[in-house]
Design a protein around this motif. Structure first.
Motif, mmCIF file in Angstrom:
data_model
loop_
_atom_site.group_PDB
_atom_site.id
_atom_site.type_symbol
_atom_site.label_atom_id
_atom_site.label_comp_id
_atom_site.label_asym_id
_atom_site.label_seq_id
_atom_site.Cartn_x
_atom_site.Cartn_y
_atom_site.Cartn_z
ATOM 1 N N ASP A 125 -17.083 -62.818 -4.696
ATOM 2 C CA ASP A 125 -17.296 -62.903 -3.039
ATOM 3 C C ASP A 125 -16.265 -62.752 -2.260
ATOM 4 O O ASP A 125 -16.119 -63.152 -1.209
ATOM 5 C CB ASP A 125 -17.755 -64.421 -2.903
ATOM 6 N N ILE A 126 -15.599 -61.543 -2.591
ATOM 7 C CA ILE A 126 -14.350 -61.173 -1.929
ATOM 8 C C ILE A 126 -14.952 -59.959 -0.573
ATOM 9 O O ILE A 126 -15.797 -59.186 -0.859
ATOM 10 C CB ILE A 126 -13.238 -60.312 -2.781
ATOM 11 N N THR A 127 -14.249 -60.328 0.455
ATOM 12 C CA THR A 127 -14.812 -59.419 1.615
ATOM 13 C C THR A 127 -14.260 -58.244 1.509
ATOM 14 O O THR A 127 -14.647 -57.062 1.909
ATOM 15 C CB THR A 127 -14.556 -60.498 2.871
ATOM 16 N N TYR A 128 -12.829 -58.374 1.481
ATOM 17 C CA TYR A 128 -11.994 -57.310 1.530
ATOM 18 C C TYR A 128 -11.018 -57.088 0.580
ATOM 19 O O TYR A 128 -10.377 -58.144 0.088
ATOM 20 C CB TYR A 128 -11.042 -56.866 2.921
ATOM 21 N N LEU A 129 -10.843 -55.880 -0.469
ATOM 22 C CA LEU A 129 -9.771 -55.951 -1.412
ATOM 23 C C LEU A 129 -9.225 -54.516 -1.068
ATOM 24 O O LEU A 129 -9.874 -53.552 -1.103
ATOM 25 C CB LEU A 129 -10.569 -56.137 -2.680
ATOM 26 N N TYR A 130 -7.908 -54.449 -1.339
ATOM 27 C CA TYR A 130 -7.211 -53.171 -0.677
ATOM 28 C C TYR A 130 -5.904 -53.239 -1.518
ATOM 29 O O TYR A 130 -5.538 -54.504 -1.674
ATOM 30 C CB TYR A 130 -7.273 -53.112 0.608
ATOM 31 N N VAL A 131 -5.241 -52.037 -1.411
ATOM 32 C CA VAL A 131 -3.935 -52.044 -2.008
ATOM 33 C C VAL A 131 -3.225 -51.173 -1.116
ATOM 34 O O VAL A 131 -3.533 -50.015 -0.558
ATOM 35 C CB VAL A 131 -3.802 -51.427 -3.569
ATOM 36 N N ASP A 137 8.127 -49.744 8.583
ATOM 37 C CA ASP A 137 7.355 -50.508 9.507
ATOM 38 C C ASP A 137 5.879 -50.170 9.136
ATOM 39 O O ASP A 137 4.861 -50.704 9.727
ATOM 40 C CB ASP A 137 7.437 -50.202 11.112
ATOM 41 N N MET A 138 5.420 -49.331 8.030
ATOM 42 C CA MET A 138 4.075 -48.811 8.028
ATOM 43 C C MET A 138 3.831 -49.271 6.450
ATOM 44 O O MET A 138 4.591 -49.446 5.708
ATOM 45 C CB MET A 138 4.121 -47.012 7.947
ATOM 46 N N CYS A 139 2.537 -49.549 6.604
ATOM 47 C CA CYS A 139 1.907 -49.725 5.370
ATOM 48 C C CYS A 139 0.551 -48.899 5.174
ATOM 49 O O CYS A 139 -0.158 -48.417 6.254
ATOM 50 C CB CYS A 139 1.179 -51.028 5.253
ATOM 51 N N THR A 140 0.678 -47.988 4.151
ATOM 52 C CA THR A 140 -0.250 -47.020 3.845
ATOM 53 C C THR A 140 -1.480 -47.595 2.786
ATOM 54 O O THR A 140 -1.078 -48.210 1.736
ATOM 55 C CB THR A 140 0.476 -45.842 3.357
ATOM 56 N N TYR A 141 -2.683 -47.244 3.167
ATOM 57 C CA TYR A 141 -3.883 -47.672 1.974
ATOM 58 C C TYR A 141 -3.536 -46.839 0.901
ATOM 59 O O TYR A 141 -3.768 -45.379 1.097
ATOM 60 C CB TYR A 141 -5.062 -47.437 3.017
ATOM 61 N N ILE A 142 -3.732 -47.297 -0.251
ATOM 62 C CA ILE A 142 -3.897 -46.562 -1.560
ATOM 63 C C ILE A 142 -5.395 -46.836 -1.889
ATOM 64 O O ILE A 142 -6.032 -45.774 -2.413
ATOM 65 C CB ILE A 142 -3.165 -46.813 -2.672
ATOM 66 N N PHE A 143 -5.698 -47.986 -1.894
ATOM 67 C CA PHE A 143 -7.239 -48.345 -2.381
ATOM 68 C C PHE A 143 -7.936 -49.052 -1.357
ATOM 69 O O PHE A 143 -7.274 -49.848 -0.758
ATOM 70 C CB PHE A 143 -7.365 -48.887 -3.679
ATOM 71 N N ASP A 144 -9.007 -48.858 -1.114
ATOM 72 C CA ASP A 144 -9.895 -49.821 -0.164
ATOM 73 C C ASP A 144 -11.048 -49.926 -0.828
ATOM 74 O O ASP A 144 -12.119 -48.852 -0.876
ATOM 75 C CB ASP A 144 -10.013 -49.273 1.161
ATOM 76 N N ALA A 145 -11.383 -51.192 -1.535
ATOM 77 C CA ALA A 145 -12.717 -51.227 -2.259
ATOM 78 C C ALA A 145 -13.699 -51.911 -1.385
ATOM 79 O O ALA A 145 -14.006 -52.937 -1.137
ATOM 80 C CB ALA A 145 -12.584 -52.452 -3.454
ATOM 81 N N ASP A 146 -14.332 -50.781 -0.745
ATOM 82 C CA ASP A 146 -15.297 -50.999 0.382
ATOM 83 C C ASP A 146 -16.210 -49.840 0.064
ATOM 84 O O ASP A 146 -15.801 -48.850 0.391
ATOM 85 C CB ASP A 146 -14.417 -51.238 2.010
ATOM 86 N N ARG A 147 -17.539 -50.327 0.331
ATOM 87 C CA ARG A 147 -18.587 -49.342 0.045
ATOM 88 C C ARG A 147 -19.030 -49.066 1.656
ATOM 89 O O ARG A 147 -19.831 -47.956 1.658
ATOM 90 C CB ARG A 147 -19.850 -49.776 -0.769
ATOM 91 N N ALA A 148 -18.431 -49.764 2.645
ATOM 92 C CA ALA A 148 -19.171 -49.383 3.800
ATOM 93 C C ALA A 148 -18.393 -47.859 4.310
ATOM 94 O O ALA A 148 -17.370 -47.548 3.681
ATOM 95 C CB ALA A 148 -18.701 -50.331 4.702
ATOM 96 N N ASP A 150 -17.091 -47.364 7.051
ATOM 97 C CA ASP A 150 -15.773 -47.386 7.627
ATOM 98 C C ASP A 150 -14.649 -47.950 6.946
ATOM 99 O O ASP A 150 -13.616 -48.084 7.291
ATOM 100 C CB ASP A 150 -15.855 -48.349 9.054
ATOM 101 N N ARG A 151 -14.813 -47.425 5.409
ATOM 102 C CA ARG A 151 -13.713 -47.946 4.570
ATOM 103 C C ARG A 151 -12.430 -47.018 4.802
ATOM 104 O O ARG A 151 -12.495 -45.966 5.560
ATOM 105 C CB ARG A 151 -14.104 -47.510 3.049
ATOM 106 N N CYS A 152 -11.328 -47.644 4.487
ATOM 107 C CA CYS A 152 -10.076 -46.756 4.851
ATOM 108 C C CYS A 152 -9.800 -46.085 3.625
ATOM 109 O O CYS A 152 -9.704 -46.301 2.551
ATOM 110 C CB CYS A 152 -8.863 -48.072 4.751
ATOM 111 N N GLN A 153 -9.615 -44.687 4.307
ATOM 112 C CA GLN A 153 -9.469 -43.744 3.196
ATOM 113 C C GLN A 153 -7.953 -43.836 2.847
ATOM 114 O O GLN A 153 -6.901 -44.247 3.556
ATOM 115 C CB GLN A 153 -9.733 -42.165 3.806
ATOM 116 N N LEU A 154 -7.568 -43.232 1.404
ATOM 117 C CA LEU A 154 -6.245 -43.175 0.860
ATOM 118 C C LEU A 154 -5.602 -42.416 1.820
ATOM 119 O O LEU A 154 -5.878 -41.231 2.639
ATOM 120 C CB LEU A 154 -6.495 -42.262 -0.442
ATOM 121 N N GLY A 155 -4.535 -43.045 2.205
ATOM 122 C CA GLY A 155 -3.431 -42.377 3.242
ATOM 123 C C GLY A 155 -3.522 -42.938 4.711
ATOM 124 O O GLY A 155 -2.775 -42.844 5.337
#
Lengths: 572, 98
Positions: A125-131, A137-148, A150-155
């Motif tokens: 029942d997790i809403t968002y799960l990401y790495v 000062d920056m954080c970069t998405y590696i994974f975004d376990a989101d099927r929607a 508007d998921r965050c693409q790698l990078g």
């Protein structure tokens, strides 16, 4: 009566009402506090639970990820450069181009890890799960376990903010925290992905929605209110019944019984009183109160009975004294001038009774038209017996004093008759004198009484020593000897009882014979009607506020003119 | 008023104390009266009595009647004012004075 009854009913309701109100109010307050406290505790527990859940999930995910692969992806994505957010989402072409470059980086390992992340997300029942990878000062998405869509693409990269920014060493993870913003009400935990040396390489973020809590909390609240309500209602009913039985009902019984006390007494019914019929056995102070009231009723009844008896006795005594006083005052001659047509003499007498009725008396009467008798006497004792004895004595003396008889004989006869009917042991001191108005001879007899004061014209009042003689009614067969003295016109005789000489002031001093003699000689030239008041007021002045113990009785006879012999012949 | 009784050789001596009132005189009469019936002579010692009231006179009178056959009542240690009362009331005629 009616209004007292209505008041009574109101009082009953209000005691009952008070206990009901107090118990319900207490129950309400208690349950409100209980519900509030447990709700608060429950909430906190829920939060803690969610936080640890979130942390554990993040930690679990972190251990499943491969640190080296992540680094590899990161380096690769840096090559292609992070994208412009607006462009990506605004421009279809741009998006496609970037997606293609990003997807090229993703190898089997990537998709394996992504699947694993989806597994964890779906099963928990997790809403968002990401790495994300942190750098500066920056954080970069590696994974975004989101099927929607508007998921965050790698990078996808953005500036760090919030707790991540505030943390000193964000690369080591952030303790679970709760936020409520554009993303929703979330519990977030950030845990590091570590390489084989234990160095943190990337961060796993788990967001769990708190929305469910609302429903669970509302359910909890409803349940606890219902349960508390039921328990409290049952408890209240039990307590109310108990209080009613143990307190309110007995007190009402006491109240009713004591209210009817006065009514019962005045109706004088022979039935048992309401109070004595009480049977309160609550085993506490209420029972003690009931017993005390029953005892008090008994005591009051006894007291009233005694008081009634005492009051009746006092009234009887008072009535008796009234009778005695009446006897005294109505028996003695008190109309003055007594013989207005007799110019030969003037006579005046007074008797002032004391508080406690005594037996003093005086008398004067014409034995015949040439002879005037005077009597002064004092019955020993007080009250009705003395008063009655006085009546007998006075009557006997007057009856026996007839012309020609010697006064000694009079007293002897009177004494013997008095002794016959003298069970009380009273005695009388008495003095009798008879003045011959023609010759001026004053014959007298004394039975234990004070000697008279005699005033000689041109002289002074002086006590006249005479033979005392024994009292009357003391012993039978006593002999009394009469005496005689010659009076001249202008002479006066003053007789009295010991109430005069024994009048006492506040310091227990006696008025005495000296004072009497002194005042008599101050007014010796006045007529008897003025002499007596002067003596009385002198006595009053001496006595002051002290109470009068004995009757004050006085008589004064003034011999003014010889009676003419031939005048008496006319009167025959 | 209180009193003390002493018997010696058939002579009953009664010492009277304090101030007389009718109640105590009544009690004295019944008590002394009973005791006197066994005595040959009755002596009333008045030294500690404060004064002679009509209650005391009545007491003496009644005791005198009781003791009439045995020579009456003797009164001892009466002070001057008590003697005046006895003289005035003629009680000196019926009492023996010591």
């Amino acid at each position: 009566m009616m209004s007292t009854q209505t008041k009574k009913r109101n009082r009953i309701v209000s005691l009952h009402l008070k206990t009901v109100a107090i118990i319900l109010l207490s129950a309400l307050i208690l349950s409100a506090i209980t519900v509030a406290v447990s709700y608060h505790l429950y909430s906190n527990t829920m939060y803690d639970h969610y936080k640890s859940l979130t942390s554990n999930l993040a930690k679990t995910a972190a251990t499943q990820l491969n640190a080296e692969d992540i680094l590899r992806y990161y380096e690769a994505v840096k090559q292609i450069g992070t994208y412009d957010d607006d462009e990506y989402w605004g421009n279809e072409e741009y998006k496609k181009e970037y997606d293609a470059k990003a997807d090229a980086i993703k190898d089997d390992s990537y998709y394996e890890m992504l699947d694993m992340l989806f597994d964890i997300k779906d099963n928990n029942d997790i809403t968002y799960l990401y790495v994300q990878k942190l750098e500066g000062d920056m954080c970069t998405y590696i994974f975004d376990a989101d099927r929607a869509d508007d998921r965050c693409q790698l990078g996808t990269a953005h500036e760090i903010s919030g707790p991540v920014k505030e943390a000193e060493h964000p690369e080591n993870g952030i303790q679970a925290f709760i936020t409520n913003d554009a993303y929703g009400w979330l519990c977030t935990s950030v845990e590091p992905v570590r390489d084989d040396e234990g160095n943190p390489v990337a961060l796993v973020g788990v967001d769990i929605s708190m929305d469910d809590i609302v429903k669970e909390r509302t359910d909890y609240l409803r349940n606890i209110i219902i349960i508390t309500g039921i328990i409290v209602a049952v408890l209240c009913a039990v307590i109310l019944t108990a209080v009613n039985k143990a307190l309110v009902k007995p007190i009402n019984m006491l109240s009713a019984a004591t209210s009817s006390f006065v009514k019962e007494r005045s109706s004088e019914s022979k039935e048992e009183s309401a109070i004595s019929r009480l049977n309160i056995r609550t085993g506490d102070e209420v029972e003690i109160l009931s017993d005390s009231i029953q005892q008090m009723e008994r005591d009051i009844n006894t007291f009233i009975t005694n008081l009634t008896a005492v009051t009746a006795e006092k009234e009887r005594i008072g009535a008796e004294l009234d009778v005695a006083t009446h006897i005294q005052s109505s028996m003695l001659p008190n109309i003055f001038p007594a013989f207005p047509d007799r110019y030969e003499f003037d006579i005046y007498a007074t008797m002032d009774p004391a508080k406690e009725v005594g037996g003093d008396f005086y008398d004067f009467f014409m034995v015949d038209d040439k002879h005037l008798a005077i009597v002064m006497a004092d019955v020993s004792g007080k009250g009705v017996p003395a008063a009655l004895f006085m009546v007998i004595g006075k009557t006997l003396i007057k009856d026996r004093t007839v012309p020609g008889v010697d006064l000694g004989t009079v007293f002897m006869e009177v004494n013997n008759i008095l002794c016959e009917s003298n069970s009380e042991g009273l005695f009388i001191t008495a003095f009798e004198g008879v003045l011959d108005l023609v010759t001026g001879e004053f014959r007298f007899v004394n039975a234990g009484h004070e000697p008279p004061y005699i005033y000689r014209a041109g002289g002074r009042f002086e006590p006249y020593k005479i033979r005392p003689g024994f009292v009357l009614a003391g012993m039978e067969n006593m002999r009394y000897r009469s005496g005689s003295i010659m009076l001249e016109p202008g002479d006066k005789i003053f007789q009295y009882t010991d109430g005069v000489t024994e009048a006492t002031d506040a310091n227990n001093n006696l008025y005495g014979m000296e004072r009497l003699e002194a005042v008599l000689n101050m007014v010796s030239d006045k007529k008897p009607g003025d002499i007596l008041p002067a003596v009385k007021s002198d006595i009053d002045g001496f006595v002051g506020d002290a109470p009068q113990f004995d009757d004050i009785t006085m008589l004064c006879l003034s011999y003014k003119h010889r009676m003419q012999e031939d005048a008496s012949d006319d009167l025959e | 008023m209180t009193w003390n009784k002493e018997t010696e050789n058939g002579v009953l001596t009664v010492y009277l104390y304090g101030s007389p009132d009718s109640e105590s005189a009544e009690q004295a009469l019944s008590e002394i009266g009973k005791a006197a019936s066994g005595a040959q002579q009755l002596v009333l010692d008045l030294k500690e009595l404060r004064y002679v009231s009509s209650a005391v006179l009545r007491l003496i009178l009644k005791l005198s009647k009781k003791m009439k056959k045995k020579g009456g009542v003797t009164v001892s240690n009466a002070n001057e004012s008590m003697m005046d009362v006895f003289r005035l009331t003629g009680f000196t005629d019926i009492l023996r004075i010591e």
